[in-house]
Design a protein around this motif. Sequence first.
Motif, PDB file in Angstrom:
ATOM      1  N   VAL A  35     -72.573  60.067  92.463  1.00 22.28           N
ATOM      2  CA  VAL A  35     -71.996  59.860  91.123  1.00 22.28           C
ATOM      3  C   VAL A  35     -71.150  61.068  90.731  1.00 22.28           C
ATOM      4  N   TYR A  36     -71.685  62.279  90.894  1.00 22.54           N
ATOM      5  CA  TYR A  36     -70.930  63.485  90.546  1.00 22.54           C
ATOM      6  C   TYR A  36     -69.649  63.609  91.373  1.00 22.54           C
ATOM      7  N   ARG A  37     -69.744  63.348  92.663  1.00 16.32           N
ATOM      8  CA  ARG A  37     -68.564  63.441  93.538  1.00 16.32           C
ATOM      9  C   ARG A  37     -67.482  62.462  93.099  1.00 16.32           C
ATOM     10  N   ASN A  38     -67.895  61.239  92.798  1.00 14.84           N
ATOM     11  CA  ASN A  38     -66.920  60.234  92.387  1.00 14.84           C
ATOM     12  C   ASN A  38     -66.365  60.505  91.002  1.00 14.84           C
ATOM     13  N   LEU A  39     -67.170  61.044  90.106  1.00 13.15           N
ATOM     14  CA  LEU A  39     -66.645  61.444  88.795  1.00 13.15           C
ATOM     15  C   LEU A  39     -65.563  62.508  88.973  1.00 13.15           C
ATOM     16  N   SER A  40     -65.812  63.485  89.835  1.00 14.88           N
ATOM     17  CA  SER A  40     -64.811  64.528  90.106  1.00 14.88           C
ATOM     18  C   SER A  40     -63.534  63.936  90.678  1.00 14.88           C
ATOM     19  N   ASN A  41     -63.677  63.009  91.616  1.00 17.47           N
ATOM     20  CA  ASN A  41     -62.501  62.362  92.210  1.00 17.47           C
ATOM     21  C   ASN A  41     -61.720  61.564  91.167  1.00 17.47           C
ATOM     22  N   LEU A  42     -62.413  60.877  90.287  1.00 15.71           N
ATOM     23  CA  LEU A  42     -61.743  60.091  89.248  1.00 15.71           C
ATOM     24  C   LEU A  42     -61.039  60.994  88.238  1.00 15.71           C
ATOM     25  N   ILE A  43     -61.628  62.150  87.946  1.00 17.95           N
ATOM     26  CA  ILE A  43     -60.979  63.120  87.056  1.00 17.95           C
ATOM     27  C   ILE A  43     -59.718  63.669  87.723  1.00 17.95           C
ATOM     28  N   GLU A  44     -59.836  64.031  88.982  1.00 17.72           N
ATOM     29  CA  GLU A  44     -58.687  64.560  89.719  1.00 17.72           C
ATOM     30  C   GLU A  44     -57.553  63.544  89.785  1.00 17.72           C
ATOM     31  N   ALA A  45     -57.896  62.260  89.898  1.00 17.52           N
ATOM     32  CA  ALA A  45     -56.893  61.194  89.944  1.00 17.52           C
ATOM     33  C   ALA A  45     -56.404  60.816  88.542  1.00 17.52           C
ATOM     34  N   LYS A  46     -56.944  61.502  87.522  1.00 22.23           N
ATOM     35  CA  LYS A  46     -56.568  61.277  86.118  1.00 22.23           C
ATOM     36  C   LYS A  46     -56.888  59.858  85.640  1.00 22.23           C
ATOM     37  N   LYS A  47     -57.925  59.271  86.216  1.00 26.66           N
ATOM     38  CA  LYS A  47     -58.359  57.942  85.775  1.00 26.66           C
ATOM     39  C   LYS A  47     -59.362  58.050  84.642  1.00 26.66           C
ATOM     40  N   ILE A  48     -60.124  59.148  84.611  1.00 22.01           N
ATOM     41  CA  ILE A  48     -61.063  59.409  83.527  1.00 22.01           C
ATOM     42  C   ILE A  48     -60.900  60.869  83.117  1.00 22.01           C
TER      43      ILE A  48
END
Length: 73
Positions: free
Chosen positions: A42-55
């Motif tokens: 969950v943490y890894r994917n949250l970081s990836n989504l932040i980096e992709a500017k989706k969240i």
Amino acid sequence: MRNTKQRDLIYSIVNNSNEHLDAYHIYELCRKEIPNISLGTVYRNLSNLIEAKKIIKIKVLGFDRYDKNINHS
């Protein structure tokens, strides 16, 4: 960024929430659909989504919370 079932679920949870969810709450909601998902995933994917500017990640009373990004392009 490659989409995965876990990432899609996490994005859906954050994007469809009317609250500023923390990672543990997102994790608990994910476990309803993917019982063996780990908190680290969950943490890894949250970081990836932040980096992709989706969240976005915001601080609420000193704690990290996650919310939809209404300004993403």
